[in-house]
Scaffold this motif. Structure first.
Motif, PDB file in Angstrom:
ATOM      1  N   SER A  41      32.369 -40.218  26.128  1.00  0.00           N
ATOM      2  CA  SER A  41      32.932 -38.883  26.240  1.00  0.00           C
ATOM      3  C   SER A  41      34.428 -38.982  26.547  1.00  0.00           C
ATOM      4  O   SER A  41      34.847 -39.789  27.365  1.00  0.00           O
ATOM      5  CB  SER A  41      32.186 -38.160  27.361  1.00  0.00           C
ATOM      6  OG  SER A  41      32.670 -36.861  27.463  1.00  0.00           O
ATOM      7  N   GLN A  91      27.822 -29.036  17.647  1.00  0.00           N
ATOM      8  CA  GLN A  91      26.725 -29.127  18.613  1.00  0.00           C
ATOM      9  C   GLN A  91      26.225 -27.750  19.033  1.00  0.00           C
ATOM     10  O   GLN A  91      25.028 -27.515  19.154  1.00  0.00           O
ATOM     11  CB  GLN A  91      27.214 -29.905  19.846  1.00  0.00           C
ATOM     12  CG  GLN A  91      26.220 -29.954  20.981  1.00  0.00           C
ATOM     13  CD  GLN A  91      26.682 -30.887  22.095  1.00  0.00           C
ATOM     14  OE1 GLN A  91      27.767 -31.443  22.042  1.00  0.00           O
ATOM     15  NE2 GLN A  91      25.852 -31.054  23.086  1.00  0.00           N
ATOM     16  N   GLU A 168      28.289 -34.000  16.988  1.00  0.00           N
ATOM     17  CA  GLU A 168      27.091 -34.000  17.847  1.00  0.00           C
ATOM     18  C   GLU A 168      26.070 -32.961  17.372  1.00  0.00           C
ATOM     19  O   GLU A 168      25.609 -32.127  18.166  1.00  0.00           O
ATOM     20  CB  GLU A 168      27.472 -33.693  19.303  1.00  0.00           C
ATOM     21  CG  GLU A 168      28.568 -34.582  19.856  1.00  0.00           C
ATOM     22  CD  GLU A 168      28.033 -35.748  20.672  1.00  0.00           C
ATOM     23  OE1 GLU A 168      26.808 -36.006  20.638  1.00  0.00           O
ATOM     24  OE2 GLU A 168      28.839 -36.411  21.330  1.00  0.00           O
ATOM     25  N   THR A 170      23.012 -32.948  16.832  1.00  0.00           N
ATOM     26  CA  THR A 170      21.683 -32.927  17.452  1.00  0.00           C
ATOM     27  C   THR A 170      21.777 -32.942  18.979  1.00  0.00           C
ATOM     28  O   THR A 170      20.767 -33.089  19.660  1.00  0.00           O
ATOM     29  CB  THR A 170      20.842 -34.123  16.970  1.00  0.00           C
ATOM     30  OG1 THR A 170      21.499 -35.347  17.362  1.00  0.00           O
ATOM     31  CG2 THR A 170      20.688 -34.117  15.467  1.00  0.00           C
ATOM     32  N   GLY A 171      23.001 -32.757  19.496  1.00  0.00           N
ATOM     33  CA  GLY A 171      23.219 -32.858  20.940  1.00  0.00           C
ATOM     34  C   GLY A 171      22.434 -31.855  21.770  1.00  0.00           C
ATOM     35  O   GLY A 171      22.151 -32.109  22.930  1.00  0.00           O
ATOM     36  N   ASN A 172      22.101 -30.701  21.167  1.00  0.00           N
ATOM     37  CA  ASN A 172      21.358 -29.682  21.917  1.00  0.00           C
ATOM     38  C   ASN A 172      19.906 -29.578  21.472  1.00  0.00           C
ATOM     39  O   ASN A 172      19.237 -28.594  21.782  1.00  0.00           O
ATOM     40  CB  ASN A 172      22.012 -28.302  21.739  1.00  0.00           C
ATOM     41  CG  ASN A 172      23.276 -28.170  22.570  1.00  0.00           C
ATOM     42  OD1 ASN A 172      23.429 -28.868  23.581  1.00  0.00           O
ATOM     43  ND2 ASN A 172      24.182 -27.309  22.155  1.00  0.00           N
ATOM     44  N   THR A 178      15.658 -32.683  16.203  1.00  0.00           N
ATOM     45  CA  THR A 178      16.602 -33.714  15.784  1.00  0.00           C
ATOM     46  C   THR A 178      16.120 -34.362  14.496  1.00  0.00           C
ATOM     47  O   THR A 178      16.879 -34.507  13.525  1.00  0.00           O
ATOM     48  CB  THR A 178      16.761 -34.782  16.890  1.00  0.00           C
ATOM     49  OG1 THR A 178      17.390 -34.170  18.014  1.00  0.00           O
ATOM     50  CG2 THR A 178      17.597 -35.965  16.421  1.00  0.00           C
ATOM     51  N   THR A 199      28.090 -38.878  17.174  1.00  0.00           N
ATOM     52  CA  THR A 199      26.859 -38.822  17.968  1.00  0.00           C
ATOM     53  C   THR A 199      26.929 -39.748  19.180  1.00  0.00           C
ATOM     54  O   THR A 199      27.630 -40.747  19.172  1.00  0.00           O
ATOM     55  CB  THR A 199      25.628 -39.193  17.120  1.00  0.00           C
ATOM     56  OG1 THR A 199      24.466 -39.106  17.942  1.00  0.00           O
ATOM     57  CG2 THR A 199      25.735 -40.591  16.548  1.00  0.00           C
ATOM     58  N   HIS A 200      26.197 -39.352  20.208  1.00  0.00           N
ATOM     59  CA  HIS A 200      26.016 -40.216  21.370  1.00  0.00           C
ATOM     60  C   HIS A 200      24.784 -41.100  21.222  1.00  0.00           C
ATOM     61  O   HIS A 200      24.589 -42.039  21.975  1.00  0.00           O
ATOM     62  CB  HIS A 200      25.760 -39.351  22.625  1.00  0.00           C
ATOM     63  CG  HIS A 200      26.982 -38.974  23.347  1.00  0.00           C
ATOM     64  ND1 HIS A 200      27.475 -37.695  23.353  1.00  0.00           N
ATOM     65  CD2 HIS A 200      27.825 -39.707  24.094  1.00  0.00           C
ATOM     66  CE1 HIS A 200      28.581 -37.662  24.067  1.00  0.00           C
ATOM     67  NE2 HIS A 200      28.810 -38.865  24.526  1.00  0.00           N
ATOM     68  N   ASP A 201      23.934 -40.728  20.274  1.00  0.00           N
ATOM     69  CA  ASP A 201      22.573 -41.249  20.240  1.00  0.00           C
ATOM     70  C   ASP A 201      22.465 -42.389  19.221  1.00  0.00           C
ATOM     71  O   ASP A 201      22.623 -42.169  18.024  1.00  0.00           O
ATOM     72  CB  ASP A 201      21.656 -40.072  19.848  1.00  0.00           C
ATOM     73  CG  ASP A 201      20.199 -40.468  19.823  1.00  0.00           C
ATOM     74  OD1 ASP A 201      19.891 -41.677  19.772  1.00  0.00           O
ATOM     75  OD2 ASP A 201      19.360 -39.550  19.839  1.00  0.00           O
TER      76      ASP A 201
END
Ligand code: ADP
Ligand code: MG
Length: 231
Positions: A41, A91, A168, A170-172, A178, A199-201
């Motif tokens: 982040s 997001q 992001e 799919t962040g929420n 997702t 993405t974070h994932d």
């Protein structure tokens, strides 16, 4: 010719003291590539995506989109290029909560010089593509997160852009939603779309052919395989 070509791109925010959110970023993305942008982040991911999407401009270096040096293009022309060539998904969906799904999708055409006639039909076709034709009259406020994101995808696609940028996406979303959103994006890629996704994932990143990582505004490329091993 690469679709996207950044050469030593920097983005300095003129705060006190000035802050370099991107430093010397070089990145070349071919048509039909799919690229995941990962990183902590605050590392500069959205700043980079906004530059790629012509929502923002570099403060140093060169960004060529489709071979055109964006520094040579004025704001109005750039905005119209963006409307024709780039779809965005965020997001937090960025939908108008109290307009119907189909209205939200139709609004994406406002900046295009497309005939008004058929606007509703094109929006319905885009909703059908994301499996939401039966929800066209629902308001986003009455939809699940996954459905909202699919409306946002339909809105991004109704203009038939060759490039889809996702921050992001799919962040929420929970894992089932997702999977459905990623499945749709995979289908679009198979149809020839170029996709760049933050993405974070790691499991989301593993859908991409290439993974680039940003740390403190500096970019490095890694192999998608290495990322698949992360947990
Ligand atoms: P990420 O998307 O990776 O979380 P961002 O690209 O949003 O990171 O932000 C990168 C850095 O730049 C952060 O430290 C953020 O605080 C800073 N930043 C972003 N936008 C601005 C702005 N308009 N003015 C000043 N600093 C900003
Ligand atoms: Mg961000």
């Amino acid at each position: 010719m690469a679709l996207i070509e950044l050469e030593n791109v920097g983005r300095r925010y003129e705060v006190d003291p000035p802050f370099d959110a991107l430093r010397n970023v070089s990145l070349s993305i071919e048509k039909r590539d799919s690229v995941a942008i990962v990183g902590p982040s605050g590392s500069g991911k959205s700043t980079l995506l906004n530059i790629i999407g012509c929502l923002d401009r570099p403060t140093s270096g060169t960004y060529r989109l489709n071979g055109l040096d964006t520094a040579q293009i004025g704001d109005r022309i750039l905005a119209s290029l963006r409307a024709q060539q780039i779809g965005f998904v965020f997001q937090s969906f960025h939908l108008l909560s109290f307009r119907s799904a189909v209205d939200n999708v139709m609004l994406a055409e406002l900046y295009l010089r497309r005939p008004r006639a058929g606007r509703r039909e094109r929006a319905m076709a885009a909703l059908d593509r994301v499996g939401l034709a039966s929800r066209a009259e629902y308001r986003p406020s009455a939809m699940s997160g996954g459905e909202r994101q699919r409306v946002a995808l339909a809105r991004a696609l109704v203009t038939e852009p060759p490039l889809l940028l996702c921050d992001e996406p799919t962040g929420n979303l929970d894992s089932a939603n997702t999977a459905s959103v990623l499945g749709l994006i995979d289908d679009l890629r198979a149809d020839g779309l170029t996709v760049v996704m933050i993405t974070h994932d790691p499991s989301v990143a593993s859908h991409a052919e290439r993974v680039v990582r940003i740390v403190d505004g500096q970019l490095s490329e890694e192999t998608a395989l290495a990322t698949r091993g992360e947990s």
